[in-house]
Design an enzyme around this catalytic site. Sequence first.
Site, PDB file in Angstrom:
ATOM      1  N   SER A 187       0.843  -1.195   0.000  1.00 13.07           N
ATOM      2  CA  SER A 187       0.000   0.000   0.000  1.00 13.07           C
ATOM      3  C   SER A 187       0.882   1.251   0.000  1.00 13.07           C
ATOM      4  O   SER A 187       1.681   1.426  -0.922  1.00 13.07           O
ATOM      5  CB  SER A 187      -0.960  -0.047   1.191  1.00 13.07           C
ATOM      6  N   ASP A 351      -8.971  -5.546  -4.653  1.00 15.44           N
ATOM      7  CA  ASP A 351      -8.550  -4.295  -4.032  1.00 15.44           C
ATOM      8  C   ASP A 351      -9.431  -3.137  -4.500  1.00 15.44           C
ATOM      9  O   ASP A 351      -9.534  -2.869  -5.698  1.00 15.44           O
ATOM     10  CB  ASP A 351      -7.093  -4.034  -4.416  1.00 15.44           C
ATOM     11  N   HIS A 386      -8.305  -4.832  -0.281  1.00 22.83           N
ATOM     12  CA  HIS A 386      -6.977  -4.228  -0.152  1.00 22.83           C
ATOM     13  C   HIS A 386      -6.180  -4.881   0.972  1.00 22.83           C
ATOM     14  O   HIS A 386      -4.978  -5.118   0.840  1.00 22.83           O
ATOM     15  CB  HIS A 386      -7.151  -2.731   0.114  1.00 22.83           C
TER      16      HIS A 386
END
EC number: 2.3.1.-
Length: 406
Positions: A187, A351, A386
């Site tokens: 991320s 995601d 995610h």
Amino acid sequence: MLMRGVVRGSIWSGCIGGLAMAACLFGALPALALDGIVEKKVFEMPSYTTTGGGTIKNVRIGWESYGKLNDAKDNAILITHFFSGNSHAAGKYKADDAAPGYWDSIIGPGKPLDTDKYFIISSDTLVNLSPKDPNVVTTGPASINPDTGKPYGMSFPIVTIQDFVNVQKALVDSLGIKTLQAVMGGSMGSLQAFEWGADHPEMVKRVIAAIGGPEADPFLIGWLNLWAAPIKLDPNWNNGDYYGKAEPKAGLAEALKLVTLHARHWKWADAAFGRKWAEDGKDPKAAMGNQYAIEAWLDKAAAGRAAVSDANHFLYLVKANQTFVTGNGASLEDGLAKIKAPVLLIPSADDLVFPPDRNMRPLKERLEKQGNVVEYTESITSTLGHLDGVVNIGKAGDTIAQFLAK
């Protein structure tokens, strides 16, 4: 520049640290553990000048390491953390900690990031979300400005992902490390990995990026604006001037609810909650205060996380992510052209923050066209969206190990 080690007591309750934080913010997670006890250390710089020209004095960031640096100092891997994370990537501070670091499943003896072979470094970023966590060391708006003796608040200079990387580079330099076998992050950590590859192509041998993208596109910029909005609407925020006063806890908790849900997927919500009520006998249709189970869960998880977080730090992290373009220059093309290292891309299939079709699949093609060696794995599939890139990174473990071995 100074570097010194500091052993800190570990207070692991509620949502503090590593997988314990993720468990509170996102739900129950597996309890794997790196053998041995991890030591929190502190890196210090007398001052740092940001990419925007601002000066930050007495910079301090926490860091951890796993494994040993060899005599040649050429076996290091740097781990860069996600938006709500910190340097606690593996292991425990003490044996009875609730959970180990967030990527413990791939860091340790015989694991993909093999600590019998590699020296793994992980650092807190500037403006880390959680300055109230006793196991986080960071400089940001909540820190004391030595020129005034008061917290910086919104007078703290704007910082970028490149600033995070520059401070990490100073840490790595202080250890005498000239090359990194890899920079790896998930991320926001993947943004830092891309930036490392662009800024220091002579130093970074491999870039490993999970659940991320090469820039913040307009849709993500808009989402980040929504993340920040509840804080700015809380009257206690007071334009960032709340230190020593009532803090914007309600706005911060609502912001963290948005982050928590955005980082998940509706498949998870369906399986975990469905349309269950929060309390038996309290039909949400019967009274405004009656909730569904997912509402109550989000309230509890976000309130726990908010207890160790700072609202201004949240806003500075939002700005750093919104302004990100690999290379921190005029165009994405210019930034990507600076990356010379082989790149491993690890998306999460569902995601909603960095959708693969919008980010990593097009990035693979762009890097290949400019001549980079690129590997791409879609091995991370589950129902967590995610968050799969944090919780289920082990599914890409074999690919990571093979990439590092080349």
